[in-house]
Structures are given as C-alpha cells and as structure tokens.
Motif scaffolding. Structure first.
Motif, PDB file in Angstrom:
ATOM      1  N   LEU A 170       0.700  -0.990  -0.045  1.00  0.00           N
ATOM      2  CA  LEU A 170       0.016   0.142  -0.063  1.00  0.00           C
ATOM      3  C   LEU A 170       0.781   1.368  -0.083  1.00  0.00           C
ATOM      4  O   LEU A 170       1.995   1.339   0.467  1.00  0.00           O
ATOM      5  N   MET A 171       0.300   2.496  -0.611  1.00  0.00           N
ATOM      6  CA  MET A 171       1.228   3.549  -0.552  1.00  0.00           C
ATOM      7  C   MET A 171       1.048   4.177   0.649  1.00  0.00           C
ATOM      8  O   MET A 171      -0.003   4.462   1.438  1.00  0.00           O
ATOM      9  N   ASP A 172       2.174   5.042   1.040  1.00  0.00           N
ATOM     10  CA  ASP A 172       2.094   5.671   2.185  1.00  0.00           C
ATOM     11  C   ASP A 172       1.384   7.373   2.037  1.00  0.00           C
ATOM     12  O   ASP A 172       2.091   7.962   0.845  1.00  0.00           O
ATOM     13  N   VAL A 173       0.381   7.516   2.747  1.00  0.00           N
ATOM     14  CA  VAL A 173      -0.118   8.583   2.600  1.00  0.00           C
ATOM     15  C   VAL A 173      -0.412   9.661   3.763  1.00  0.00           C
ATOM     16  O   VAL A 173      -1.213  10.300   4.024  1.00  0.00           O
ATOM     17  N   THR A 174       0.571   9.289   4.619  1.00  0.00           N
ATOM     18  CA  THR A 174       0.796  10.056   5.702  1.00  0.00           C
ATOM     19  C   THR A 174       0.706  11.767   5.715  1.00  0.00           C
ATOM     20  O   THR A 174      -0.154  12.353   6.251  1.00  0.00           O
ATOM     21  N   ASP A 175       1.353  12.142   4.742  1.00  0.00           N
ATOM     22  CA  ASP A 175       1.696  13.439   4.456  1.00  0.00           C
ATOM     23  C   ASP A 175       0.381  14.092   3.922  1.00  0.00           C
ATOM     24  O   ASP A 175      -0.177  15.248   4.345  1.00  0.00           O
ATOM     25  N   GLU A 176      -0.019  13.334   3.148  1.00  0.00           N
ATOM     26  CA  GLU A 176      -1.419  13.670   2.220  1.00  0.00           C
ATOM     27  C   GLU A 176      -2.570  13.877   3.382  1.00  0.00           C
ATOM     28  O   GLU A 176      -3.352  14.696   3.124  1.00  0.00           O
ATOM     29  N   ILE A 177      -2.894  12.793   4.017  1.00  0.00           N
ATOM     30  CA  ILE A 177      -3.779  12.897   5.047  1.00  0.00           C
ATOM     31  C   ILE A 177      -3.676  13.862   6.066  1.00  0.00           C
ATOM     32  O   ILE A 177      -4.830  14.553   6.444  1.00  0.00           O
ATOM     33  N   GLU A 178      -2.465  14.266   6.354  1.00  0.00           N
ATOM     34  CA  GLU A 178      -2.203  15.435   7.166  1.00  0.00           C
ATOM     35  C   GLU A 178      -2.563  16.847   6.763  1.00  0.00           C
ATOM     36  O   GLU A 178      -3.165  17.686   7.354  1.00  0.00           O
ATOM     37  N   ALA A 179      -2.235  16.941   5.412  1.00  0.00           N
ATOM     38  CA  ALA A 179      -2.545  18.062   4.693  1.00  0.00           C
ATOM     39  C   ALA A 179      -3.730  18.414   4.565  1.00  0.00           C
ATOM     40  O   ALA A 179      -4.195  19.486   4.463  1.00  0.00           O
ATOM     41  N   LEU A 180      -4.625  17.406   4.500  1.00  0.00           N
ATOM     42  CA  LEU A 180      -6.112  17.627   4.138  1.00  0.00           C
ATOM     43  C   LEU A 180      -6.441  17.812   5.706  1.00  0.00           C
ATOM     44  O   LEU A 180      -7.855  18.469   5.864  1.00  0.00           O
ATOM     45  N   GLY A 181      -5.714  17.667   6.760  1.00  0.00           N
ATOM     46  CA  GLY A 181      -6.259  18.162   8.044  1.00  0.00           C
ATOM     47  C   GLY A 181      -7.379  17.471   9.084  1.00  0.00           C
ATOM     48  O   GLY A 181      -7.955  17.984   9.658  1.00  0.00           O
ATOM     49  N   TYR A 182      -7.514  16.254   8.620  1.00  0.00           N
ATOM     50  CA  TYR A 182      -8.568  15.300   9.393  1.00  0.00           C
ATOM     51  C   TYR A 182      -8.000  14.161  10.055  1.00  0.00           C
ATOM     52  O   TYR A 182      -8.829  13.282  10.226  1.00  0.00           O
ATOM     53  N   THR A 183      -6.857  14.105  10.168  1.00  0.00           N
ATOM     54  CA  THR A 183      -6.215  12.737  10.905  1.00  0.00           C
ATOM     55  C   THR A 183      -6.780  12.612  12.147  1.00  0.00           C
ATOM     56  O   THR A 183      -7.342  11.540  12.476  1.00  0.00           O
ATOM     57  N   ASP A 184      -6.971  13.721  12.707  1.00  0.00           N
ATOM     58  CA  ASP A 184      -7.426  13.546  14.164  1.00  0.00           C
ATOM     59  C   ASP A 184      -8.987  13.197  14.343  1.00  0.00           C
ATOM     60  O   ASP A 184      -9.580  13.121  15.266  1.00  0.00           O
ATOM     61  N   SER A 185      -9.852  13.471  13.183  1.00  0.00           N
ATOM     62  CA  SER A 185     -11.061  13.108  13.112  1.00  0.00           C
ATOM     63  C   SER A 185     -11.466  11.729  13.170  1.00  0.00           C
ATOM     64  O   SER A 185     -12.680  11.544  13.727  1.00  0.00           O
ATOM     65  N   PHE A 186     -10.473  10.944  12.867  1.00  0.00           N
ATOM     66  CA  PHE A 186     -11.047   9.704  12.736  1.00  0.00           C
ATOM     67  C   PHE A 186     -11.266   8.927  13.958  1.00  0.00           C
ATOM     68  O   PHE A 186     -10.438   9.374  14.903  1.00  0.00           O
ATOM     69  N   ASN A 187     -11.848   7.940  13.963  1.00  0.00           N
ATOM     70  CA  ASN A 187     -12.172   7.244  15.043  1.00  0.00           C
ATOM     71  C   ASN A 187     -10.749   6.433  15.572  1.00  0.00           C
ATOM     72  O   ASN A 187     -10.347   5.664  14.278  1.00  0.00           O
ATOM     73  N   PRO A 188     -10.080   6.732  16.406  1.00  0.00           N
ATOM     74  CA  PRO A 188      -8.674   6.036  16.622  1.00  0.00           C
ATOM     75  C   PRO A 188      -8.529   4.837  16.570  1.00  0.00           C
ATOM     76  O   PRO A 188      -7.424   4.150  15.928  1.00  0.00           O
TER      77      PRO A 188
END
Lengths: 463, 314
Positions: A120-138
């Motif tokens: 799978l492709m690493d999308v850490t930076d992209e998901i953070e740039a979109l600004g909703y990493t913290d919105s997910f159910n942990p």
C-alpha cells in the motif's frame, strides 16, 4: 520442391512475424504504463475502482454524474472508472501485473497484512495536509497505521455485524417481522417455524472461502468469546477453544440436525448467501450491516422483504464484530498520479462524511439513479458527525429505514469489537472446515475440532 | 537423385556437421529462421514460466518486494503440511473413481457405436456434445442439477423411483463421486471419438473370420477389438492418469475443496497456497508443490511407458 529464393522469402516472413510478436509484447507493457499515468502531459489519467462486476446500469449512471462533477472541479485529472471487486486471490498478481486501479478499496482485515508487505502507498503527509487525521475514530485509524507510525489509507466505511431476515418469510411463518429474535434461542425457534411453514432454510450461514471462519468469529464475539488474544508485543495467542465458539458450533449443529432448519446448502459465501437471501430462500443469516446495498443493487431483492436487527448478545463481555474498508492508492503509481488519487479519495469517499454540500450532492446523485441512500453503517469519524450527516441527507434516504429500526435503535448499545489481527484470513480459512464439519456430520466432535483448530491456529501465529 | 558412394560420403559427413560455414551453405540459417518464431513463442510463454517457477520454489516473494532465497524451506513446509496427505489421498481417490467409472465407459460406448449400422453420425454428435459445452458452464449447470433440496433436478428424478433426496455436493462422502460423474460426462465424448477412429483401423477380415468361427459380439470385442485397440488404450490410460492427477476445475468450482476438505486435490492445494490467503501469497510453497507434482508425473509417465512399451508392440 521450394526454390532457394522462395525459401528465403518465407524465412524472412517468419522472422518478421517473430519480430512483430515481440514488438506486440513490449508495446503492451508500454501501453499499460501510459494509461496508468501521464505525468508529462497536461492531464493525468486516474484509474479508480467503481463497482463489483454485475452492478446495474443505474449505478454507473450515478458514477458518471459524480465523475463529471469531479472533473469539472479538477480539469487536470481524467477519471477512468474500472470495475473492481476486492478478492484476496487476485490482488497480489493484479498488483504485480499492473492491472489494479490506481485507487481501490480493501477490507480492514487485510489492511495490516498489506501495509506490512509494502503493498500500500504511504499517505501520511497527504492525509495530514487535508487536516482530518484527528477526526478519525482512533481504533479505526490504528488499522491502517503501520509499525512505523505512517498511515497507509483512508478508512471510508465501517459496519457492524447484524442479523438479516426476510420479513415475508416471517409473516408466512406467523412471526411478527417488527419483533425479530433477540436471543440465539429465539433465532432457533424462528428458524424452525420458517422451515416448517415454508420449506425454506429458516437459518443459513456462510461456510466457504474464509467466510465460515469470519462468521464463526463474529458469533463467538456475540457470545462473549474471543478467538485470539493480542499479547501486545507483536505476538498473538489463539483462544479458539473457548465457550463462545463452542456454543456457536453447538447452535449450528442444533439448527441443522435437531431442528432441521438449516436448509440444504452448506457451501455459501458472501456473494452466494446474499443471492439466496435476495431470492427469498433464506429466513435469517448474519453478515455486515451494509449488505442491503448489494442485496438490492446486485441481486435484485424486493426492499419490502428486507429486515435487519442487531446480533443477539449473550455471555460475559459480548460485543459486535465490526469491519469495513479503506480507500488506498496503488504503491506503484508516480507522485503526480498519487496526488490526483488523494484528491479523488478526499472528494469521492471522505467529504460526504463531513461536509454538508458534498453529502447532499452525493446523496442526490445516488438517489437520482435509484441507488441505496441511508444503508446503516458505523461511523469512521465521530458518532456526532455521522448523525449530523444523516440529517443532511434525510430528504434523499430511500432505504426502508423502519425495517432497519431494530438495528439502528440498538446498535449504539453494543460494544464494537475489531477482527482478530494475527493471520486473520489464514485462521478464517482454517475455521471453514470446522463449520462445515458441524453442518455435514451429525456426530461431529466439537471439542476435538476446536482443540485441533486451536493447535493449528497457534502454529500459524508462531510462524 | 543418385546415391553417393559410401567411400565418398563417410569422410565428408563429420566436416559437414562441424563447420559453421557448411552449415550456413546447406541452408542452416533458413531452417533456423523457420524455427525462430516457434522457438520464441515457446521460450516466452512456456520455458520462461517453467524456469521461473522452479527458481521461485526456492524463494520467498510477494511479487513486489525483492525475492529472498530460502533454500529448501518451501519444500519442507509443503511436506509438513497436514493437508498435503489429505490432498494426495483425495486426488488418488478421484483418479481411482475416474478410472472405474470414466475409463471403461468410452471404450464400451465406442464398441457399441461402431456396431450401429445406421445413423452413426448422430450418435457420435450426441456423444461429443458435452465436450462442446464450455467446462465452466457445464460445472455450473451440474451444480444446479446437484441441488440438494428435494426439488433439485437429480433428486426429483430419484424421487420418481422412490429414492429419497441425496445431499450430493453437500456431504463429504458424496461430494467426490458427484464430481467424478460430471467429469466422466464431460470427458467421455472426446475419448469415444478417438476410440471410434482407432476402431476404423481394425482390419474387417478379423471380424469376418471371427464371425465365421461363430463368435458372439462380446467375444469379438474381447478377442479382436480390445487387442487391436491396445496401443490407443494404453496412451489414453496414461493421459487420463495425468489429467486426473491435475484435477482442479471440478473441485474448485463445485465445492472449493469442501465440505470439510473432502475434495481438496493436489492442484487445489497449490492454488490455495498461491492465492487463497494471498495478500502476498505463498508462491514459494505453491511452486514447490508444483515442481514436486511435475517430477512425480514425469517419473510416472517414464515408468508407465517403459512397462507398457513391450505390451503395446507385441
């Protein structure tokens, strides 16, 4: 006899044919690369997963509308819909052969294995740039986070296990479809009544292609058992030989051999059990709460016959097994295609979960094409956001909400439990024959089956 | 064309074979050019995959990250898999059932059909019809016929004779015989045509002589037809053994190896290693078992031909 000159000509033609064959092979490879991305050109071709083979034309109409909306907002991206269905068997070869879409979805259960395999492709930076990493159910985000702390996909949909039932068969058997079974004993009684009244399978359960193990695990959890313990240090201990699993197998045995209410098919999986249920041949079965869409869209079920309730819970610390899928990017695409893929995932899968305009536009497009809107799912973001989004799209909901009320009213009272993490699919495969043994052999020794399965599962976990 | 004298030919022969120039002059390049497209096709689509899979049997790979050499680990893992024994026994069971049911039927049918005086073509066409049906379609159709409910096609037919509904594919005891019945139906047509063609080569005088001696149809079949067909029968037998050892389609489509692993065959096990729990797949174990199966079948074929060579020529 052939003259030398003519022989040479024919030989030349043979050589040319060989050369053409080689050219054809190599140009095939080139074509593949060109279609997958066109970083140098003005537009990027993005191949995205659409529906499983067999989806009706209206689903594609709805998709075409959304595709046009996206392309209007992103004129530099050319979206190409590709028929896609997640299947473990073909995934690795499709990936190696380059025939996977650039964006596709995979189930939670497989995401850990895939990201550990580098698939799978690493999308850490992209998901953070979109600004909703913290919105997910942990709990859900944890499923797509690797040991390196990086994020490898967008959780986009979750479901809880539910008990699906056919309201028409309930009525034929003199049962009240608005008061579905709430205990496993009531399930047995209802199944028996349905079979006696209609001759159809009162109750059925998946048993092949790893789904037997999946459902056995789900029902074990519903009876307070767990099939695996996470030791917290990267190792797992198999606990298949537990009271919940034993009670589940005993239940299957009794429905089949004591009540004679299981029906004739012990070789059903996710697709075929849906097909049988949609055709009105099954009274009840357990599966993810989101199968309504597939039942109606892919298998033509009459919505009036559909009923959904929560899994009956028993024992100590029972829960409802959850699952879902994540939207991911193929690990083989280039940076430009990856950026386009993330834009598409955000627009197509994520925005409708958190943005009113996107939610309404999505529901509108689906409803206009007569596709299911409002199928019960679990939130991948917070419960508040989910309930808020349900209010936004209330006008477009076209599924029989009242018939799903026994589920939607009670699901929040149940404790969600994730699927076992260690060698999930391998252990599900190992449990298939255990389920089949109980369904096909009246004298099956459940204790012996569980003891053996436990040893075999631990051997897998220790590899 | 005149024959060269022996004393002129002998000294020339080695030099012709040895010199590239003479090879070139004698049209070697043309011969190579003719063969080249075929060699390329075989090399690309047959030999490369074979060599690659042998190599892969000594590796651990998920087809994406670089492969890792693991020596004989894959072979060891396959031999330690408890399911291997089940798969081998199931495959042998299938082969035995297929021999008992599937081998004599085409011979018998061919002999009977060759005795028919009128409408032979219609019988041949009817016998061959199942071969025309695509195998997957045939299996899916039979899956409907094998419906275990009392309303199933076969169960309804059994009901006419007062026999209760059978579980067919849903029972570990009946699943394998059910698969063999369909496989026999599907394959018999091709064998019948081959036997019918072979029967044409039996000299009619032998039958005439047998008839003059007052032989019945069965004695003619036993003493004339079968001995004359011996060569073909031996070849068909080894072909059938090789085919049954590689049986995959029927168990894969009918039962997926179930119920309770009663129809897991060696090839289905190979498929499971490679694909069922895939997500990176155990291609190493799959190719290791494939290599073992191929070696076993090669040895079996060699021994078989050595054993039967003299019989079929005598």
């Amino acid at each position: 006899m052939m003259s030398i000159g003519r022989r040479t000509t024919v030989a030349g033609v043979s050589l040319a044919a060989g050369a053409m064959l080689l050219t054809a092979c190599s140009s095939g490879e080139g074509g593949e690369t060109a279609s997958s991305s066109d970083a140098g050109g003005s537009t990027i071709e993005l191949r995205v997963a659409t529906f499983p083979p067999g989806a009706d034309a209206a689903a594609y109409e709805a998709f075409a509308t959304q595709e046009a909306q996206f392309e209007e907002a992103n004129p530099d991206i050319d979206v190409i819909g590709v028929e896609y269905e997640w299947t473990g068997p073909t995934f690795a070869v499709q990936l190696a052969g380059g025939s996977l879409p650039d964006v596709f979805t995979v189930p939670f259960t497989d995401s850990k294995t895939l990201l550990e395999n580098g698939q799978l492709m690493d999308v850490t930076d992209e998901i953070e740039a979109l600004g909703y990493t913290d919105s997910f159910n942990p709990v859900i985000l944890d499923g797509v986070t690797g040991a390196d702390g990086h994020v490898y996909g967008f959780p986009r949909q979750a479901y809880a296990m539910g008990l699906h039932y056919n309201r028409a068969l309930f009525e034929d058997a003199g049962l009240d479809p608005d008061d579905p079974p709430a205990t496993w004993d009531e399930v047995r009684e209802a199944a028996k009544a349905i079979t006696e009244a209609t001759g159809k399978a009162g109750y059925a359960q998946m048993a092949i292609n790893n789904t037997g193990g999946w459902q056995l695990t789900a029902q074990t959890v519903a009876r307070g058992g767990r099939t695996q313990v996470d030791d917290g240090d990267g190792t797992y201990t198999s606990t298949i030989n537990n009271a919940g699993t034993k009670a589940t197998l005993q239940f299957l045995h009794d429905v089949t051999w004591v009540d004679d209410a299981f029906g004739y098919k012990v070789d059903l999986d996710w697709g075929t059990i849906n097909q049988e249920f949609a055709a009105g041949n099954i009274g009840m079965y357990t599966s993810g709460s989101d199968v309504y869409t597939a039942l109606v869209r892919d298998f033509g079920m009459d919505p009036d016959q559909y009923g959904l309730t929560v899994m009956p819970l028993e024992g100590e610390e029972p829960g409802t097994l959850g699952g879902g899928d994540i939207a991911v990017v193929s690990p083989t695409v280039d940076d430009a295609t990856k950026a386009a893929a993330v834009k598409w995932i955000d627009w197509y899968y994520m925005q409708k979960l958190m943005n009113e305009d996107a939610a309404v536009a999505d529901a509108q497009a689906l409803a206009a094409a007569d596709q299911a809107v409002g199928t019960p799912v679990l939130p991948v973001l917070s419960r508040e956001l989910y309930e808020q989004s349900q209010e936004w799209i209330a006008d477009y909901v076209n599924v029989p909400v009242d018939q799903m009320a026994p589920f939607t009213d009670r699901i929040w009272d149940q404790t969600p439990v994730g699927e076992p993490k260690g060698k999930t699919q391998e252990i599900y495969a190992l449990l298939d024959p255990v389920v089949q043994a109980v369904l096909t052999d009246e004298d099956a020794d459940i204790d012996a089956l569980l003891t053996q399965a436990d040893v075999d599962a631990q051997a897998l976990l220790d590899q | 064309m005149t024959l060269a004298s022996p004393d002129r030919r002998r000294p020339d022969a080695p030099s012709r074979r040895g010199t590239p120039l003479t090879w070139l002059r004698s049209g070697g390049l043309t011969r190579l050019a003719f063969a080249l497209p075929m060699i390329l096709v075989f090399a690309i689509f047959s030999w490369t995959p074979i060599v690659r899979s042998v190599v892969m049997s000594f590796q651990r790979t998920n087809l994406l990250t670089p492969a890792e050499w693991v020596g004989l680990d894959n072979f060891e893992a396959v031999l330690n898999d408890p399911l291997l024994g089940t798969a081998v026994v199931n495959t042998l069971y299938f082969a035995a059932l297929a021999l008992v049911m599937g081998f004599p039927i085409p011979i018998l049918m061919a002999v009977l059909m060759s005795e028919v005086k009128r409408g032979k073509g219609i019988y041949s066409a009817l016998a061959y019809l199942p071969v025309v049906v695509p195998p997957v379609v045939a299996v899916l159709l039979w899956k409907v016929f094998y419906d275990a409910s009392p309303d199933g096609v076969f169960n309804t037919m059994l009901g006419w004779f007062g026999i209760g509904p059978q579980p067919w594919l849903q029972s570990p005891d009946m699943a394998m015989p059910s698969l063999v019945i369909e496989a026999t139906w599907a394959a018999a047509g091709g064998s019948i045509i081959i036997y019918l063609a072979a029967l044409l080569s039996v000299p009619p005088e032998l039958y005439d002589a047998a008839e003059v001696d007052g032989a019945s149809i069965w004695r003619k079949a036993w003493h004339v037809t079968l001995p004359q067909l011996r060569g073909v029968i031996f070849v068909m037998l080894i072909l059938q053994i090789l085919a049954t050892a590689q049986i995959f389609l029927e168990p894969f489509l009918f039962t997926g190896g179930g119920p309770n692993n009663s129809t897991v065959t060696v090839l289905l096990l190979i498929y499971r290693y490679a694909f069922q729990n895939s997500l990176g797949g155990n291609y190493g174990m799959a190719t290791a078992l494939s290599v073992m199966l191929a070696l076993f079948l090669a040895v079996l074929s060699f021994v078989y031909f050595r054993l039967t060579n003299r019989w079929s020529q005598s």
